[in-house]
Write an enzyme that holds these catalytic residues in place. Structure first.
Site, PDB file in Angstrom:
ATOM      1  N   ASP A  45       0.877  -1.225   0.147  1.00 49.30           N
ATOM      2  CA  ASP A  45       0.245  -0.052  -0.056  1.00 49.30           C
ATOM      3  C   ASP A  45       0.922   1.173   0.042  1.00 49.30           C
ATOM      4  O   ASP A  45       1.528   1.499   0.924  1.00 49.30           O
ATOM      5  CB  ASP A  45      -0.826   0.004   1.126  1.00 49.30           C
ATOM      6  N   TYR A  50       2.819  10.020  -0.326  1.00 52.14           N
ATOM      7  CA  TYR A  50       3.985   9.329   0.580  1.00 52.14           C
ATOM      8  C   TYR A  50       5.286   9.699  -0.002  1.00 52.14           C
ATOM      9  O   TYR A  50       6.372   9.523   0.839  1.00 52.14           O
ATOM     10  CB  TYR A  50       3.791   7.939   0.843  1.00 52.14           C
ATOM     11  N   LYS A  79      -2.636   5.909  -4.393  1.00 51.29           N
ATOM     12  CA  LYS A  79      -3.996   6.871  -4.201  1.00 51.29           C
ATOM     13  C   LYS A  79      -3.700   8.211  -4.811  1.00 51.29           C
ATOM     14  O   LYS A  79      -2.738   8.850  -4.904  1.00 51.29           O
ATOM     15  CB  LYS A  79      -4.106   7.134  -2.427  1.00 51.29           C
ATOM     16  N   HIS A 110      -7.832   9.371  -2.138  1.00 49.32           N
ATOM     17  CA  HIS A 110      -7.334   9.504  -0.876  1.00 49.32           C
ATOM     18  C   HIS A 110      -8.150   9.803   0.412  1.00 49.32           C
ATOM     19  O   HIS A 110      -8.256   9.375   1.493  1.00 49.32           O
ATOM     20  CB  HIS A 110      -5.920  10.091  -0.837  1.00 49.32           C
TER      21      HIS A 110
HETATM   22  N1  LIG Z   1      -5.765   6.193   3.583  1.00 50.65           N
HETATM   23  C1  LIG Z   1      -5.240   6.983   4.452  1.00 50.65           C
HETATM   24  O1  LIG Z   1      -5.724   7.962   4.781  1.00 50.65           O
HETATM   25  C2  LIG Z   1      -4.052   6.572   5.297  1.00 50.65           C
HETATM   26  C3  LIG Z   1      -3.726   7.199   6.457  1.00 50.65           C
HETATM   27  C4  LIG Z   1      -2.694   6.511   7.404  1.00 50.65           C
HETATM   28  C5  LIG Z   1      -2.216   5.281   6.876  1.00 50.65           C
HETATM   29  N2  LIG Z   1      -2.586   4.645   5.595  1.00 50.65           N
HETATM   30  C6  LIG Z   1      -1.974   3.381   5.394  1.00 50.65           C
HETATM   31  O2  LIG Z   1      -2.046   2.476   6.568  1.00 50.65           O
HETATM   32  C7  LIG Z   1      -0.792   2.048   6.864  1.00 50.65           C
HETATM   33  C8  LIG Z   1      -0.657   1.659   8.357  1.00 50.65           C
HETATM   34  O3  LIG Z   1      -1.049   2.574   8.842  1.00 50.65           O
HETATM   35  P1  LIG Z   1       0.231   3.446   9.931  1.00 50.65           P
HETATM   36  O4  LIG Z   1       1.354   3.317   9.429  1.00 50.65           O
HETATM   37  O5  LIG Z   1      -0.361   5.140  10.164  1.00 50.65           O
HETATM   38  O6  LIG Z   1       0.065   3.046  11.408  1.00 50.65           O
HETATM   39  P2  LIG Z   1       0.069   1.296  12.268  1.00 50.65           P
HETATM   40  O7  LIG Z   1       0.466   0.212  10.804  1.00 50.65           O
HETATM   41  O8  LIG Z   1      -1.100   1.186  12.686  1.00 50.65           O
HETATM   42  O9  LIG Z   1       1.419   1.446  12.865  1.00 50.65           O
HETATM   43  C9  LIG Z   1       2.720   1.546  12.377  1.00 50.65           C
HETATM   44  C10 LIG Z   1       3.517   1.843  13.686  1.00 50.65           C
HETATM   45  O10 LIG Z   1       3.471   0.757  14.330  1.00 50.65           O
HETATM   46  C11 LIG Z   1       4.967   0.372  14.798  1.00 50.65           C
HETATM   47  N3  LIG Z   1       4.726  -1.081  14.517  1.00 50.65           N
HETATM   48  C12 LIG Z   1       4.693  -2.016  13.219  1.00 50.65           C
HETATM   49  N4  LIG Z   1       4.621  -3.200  13.648  1.00 50.65           N
HETATM   50  C13 LIG Z   1       4.780  -3.477  15.052  1.00 50.65           C
HETATM   51  C14 LIG Z   1       4.971  -4.247  16.163  1.00 50.65           C
HETATM   52  N5  LIG Z   1       4.693  -5.782  15.410  1.00 50.65           N
HETATM   53  N6  LIG Z   1       4.986  -4.145  17.346  1.00 50.65           N
HETATM   54  C15 LIG Z   1       5.318  -2.827  17.787  1.00 50.65           C
HETATM   55  N7  LIG Z   1       5.119  -1.884  16.970  1.00 50.65           N
HETATM   56  C16 LIG Z   1       4.856  -2.178  15.690  1.00 50.65           C
HETATM   57  C17 LIG Z   1       5.642   0.919  13.579  1.00 50.65           C
HETATM   58  O11 LIG Z   1       6.937   1.277  13.993  1.00 50.65           O
HETATM   59  P3  LIG Z   1       8.247   0.582  13.423  1.00 50.65           P
HETATM   60  O12 LIG Z   1       8.333   0.904  12.036  1.00 50.65           O
HETATM   61  O13 LIG Z   1       9.589   1.125  14.004  1.00 50.65           O
HETATM   62  O14 LIG Z   1       8.219  -0.864  13.304  1.00 50.65           O
HETATM   63  C18 LIG Z   1       5.040   2.249  13.236  1.00 50.65           C
HETATM   64  O15 LIG Z   1       5.416   3.172  14.337  1.00 50.65           O
HETATM   65  C19 LIG Z   1       0.360   3.149   6.438  1.00 50.65           C
HETATM   66  O16 LIG Z   1       1.464   2.924   6.459  1.00 50.65           O
HETATM   67  C20 LIG Z   1      -0.518   3.344   4.939  1.00 50.65           C
HETATM   68  O17 LIG Z   1       0.004   2.542   4.198  1.00 50.65           O
HETATM   69  C21 LIG Z   1      -3.647   5.275   4.984  1.00 50.65           C
END
Ligand SMILES: NC(=O)c1ccc[n+]([C@@H]2O[C@H](COP(=O)([O-])OP(=O)(O)OC[C@H]3O[C@@H](n4cnc5c(N)ncnc54)[C@H](OP(=O)(O)O)[C@@H]3O)[C@@H](O)[C@H]2O)c1
Length: 275
Positions: A45, A50, A79, A110
């Site tokens: 994704d 980004y 997106k 998005h």
């Molecule tokens: N459509 C939208 O508007 C939108 C908005 C936000 C995000 N997204 C998409 O959704 C994806 C996921 O959301 P997100 O990146 O905001 O948040 P997330 O996946 O909920 O959390 C990522 C965070 O959690 C940590 N993490 C990952 N695996 C872990 C584990 N096993 N144990 C402990 N901590 C862990 C990561 O740190 P480390 O990297 O240090 O492991 C990072 O700080 C994004 O990357 C993006 O592709 C879309």
């Protein structure tokens, strides 16, 4: 590890666990995406905003060239950013070029940004990109019931998926019920609540009971709900750990416990975002 696959409302297969790449930049993202594919991730994704489509594409093309995977085995989402809603066709070509791919599996509007008044036209433009051989599926992110109703009525096309903030403590039951009725997959962004809910006592207790980690349980909970998840990590061990969520089997008692996790929306409300 076999990631479960669902069929989207347009007939394409879709792996329910993928790699999120928000905040991954430069060489890091290239390494992480390449490692993820080696480990068995088949769904990536990204988004134009980004700023990492070039590197994501480099990693995908390197994995294909190495024979690790075929293009058809991968599912790539990008997106359309808010500023590009009135030039979706061009923005799509720019993403395709940055990713250096012949087609993209899924293109999402998005955010609706209702105050801009262009989300219907944006969705309509991306539906018109289908059929040109460069885009398989069309969807949205951060849409809510009223704007979904509007784009479906205007175009006659139901998006295959809506990617929304969703995690233990903030599970959006009404929106999920609406999606289920329309045949739209609910995809959870921030499925780990950005790491913020992994210490919740309910999550820790279920993790201990199954000999799994809190992150695996947090993701398994959303998969059990029928959502797809795109956890982001820059850490190779966590890539393995997060993929392992597909092997966690939760029972009714676990689900009841996880339903009690306290939490709230962490990011912008789509009805007003970016304000
Ligand atoms: N459509 C939208 O508007 C939108 C908005 C936000 C995000 N997204 C998409 O959704 C994806 C996921 O959301 P997100 O990146 O905001 O948040 P997330 O996946 O909920 O959390 C990522 C965070 O959690 C940590 N993490 C990952 N695996 C872990 C584990 N096993 N144990 C402990 N901590 C862990 C990561 O740190 P480390 O990297 O240090 O492991 C990072 O700080 C994004 O990357 C993006 O592709 C879309």
């Amino acid at each position: 590890m076999r990631v479960p696959v669902t069929t989207l409302n347009d007939g394409y297969d879709f792996p329910l666990l993928g790699l999120g790449t928000y905040k991954l930049q430069g060489e890091d993202v290239e390494k992480v995406v390449r490692t993820a594919i080696e480990l068995g991730y088949r769904h990536i994704d990204t988004a134009s905003v980004y700023g990492n489509e070039v590197e994501v594409g480099n990693a995908i093309n390197a994995a294909i060239a190495a024979g690790d995977v075929t293009r058809e085995e991968l599912f790539v989402t990008t997106k359309l950013w808010n500023d590009d809603q009135q030039r979706a066709g061009e923005a799509y070509q720019e993403s395709l070029k940055r990713l250096n791919l012949e087609f993209i599996d899924l293109y999402l509007v998005h955010w609706p940004v209702p105050q801009q008044g262009t989300y219907v036209s944006a969705f309509e433009q991306i539906t018109q990109l289908q059929g040109l051989g460069q885009l398989q599926s069309v969807g949205v992110a951060n849409f809510y019931e009223e704007v979904l109703d509007e784009i479906i009525a205007a175009t006659g096309v139901t998006p295959v998926l809506n990617q929304v903030e969703l995690h233990a403590g903030f599970t959006q039951p009404e929106l999920r019920a609406y999606h289920a009725e329309k045949g739209i997959v609910t995809e959870a962004w921030a499925p780990l609540a950005r790491g913020e809910n992994l210490g919740a006592p309910e999550i820790v207790a279920v993790a201990d009971k199954h000999g799994k980690t809190p992150a695996q349980v947090a993701l398994a909970y959303l998969l059990h709900m029928g959502c797809s998840v795109v956890p982001k990590t820059a850490n190779p061990q966590r890539l393995v750990e997060n993929l392992g969520a597909v092997e966690v089997e939760l029972d009714a008692e676990d689900i009841a416990a996880l339903d009690a996790v306290q939490g709230e929306r962490m990011s912008g409300n789509p009805r007003t975002f970016p304000n």
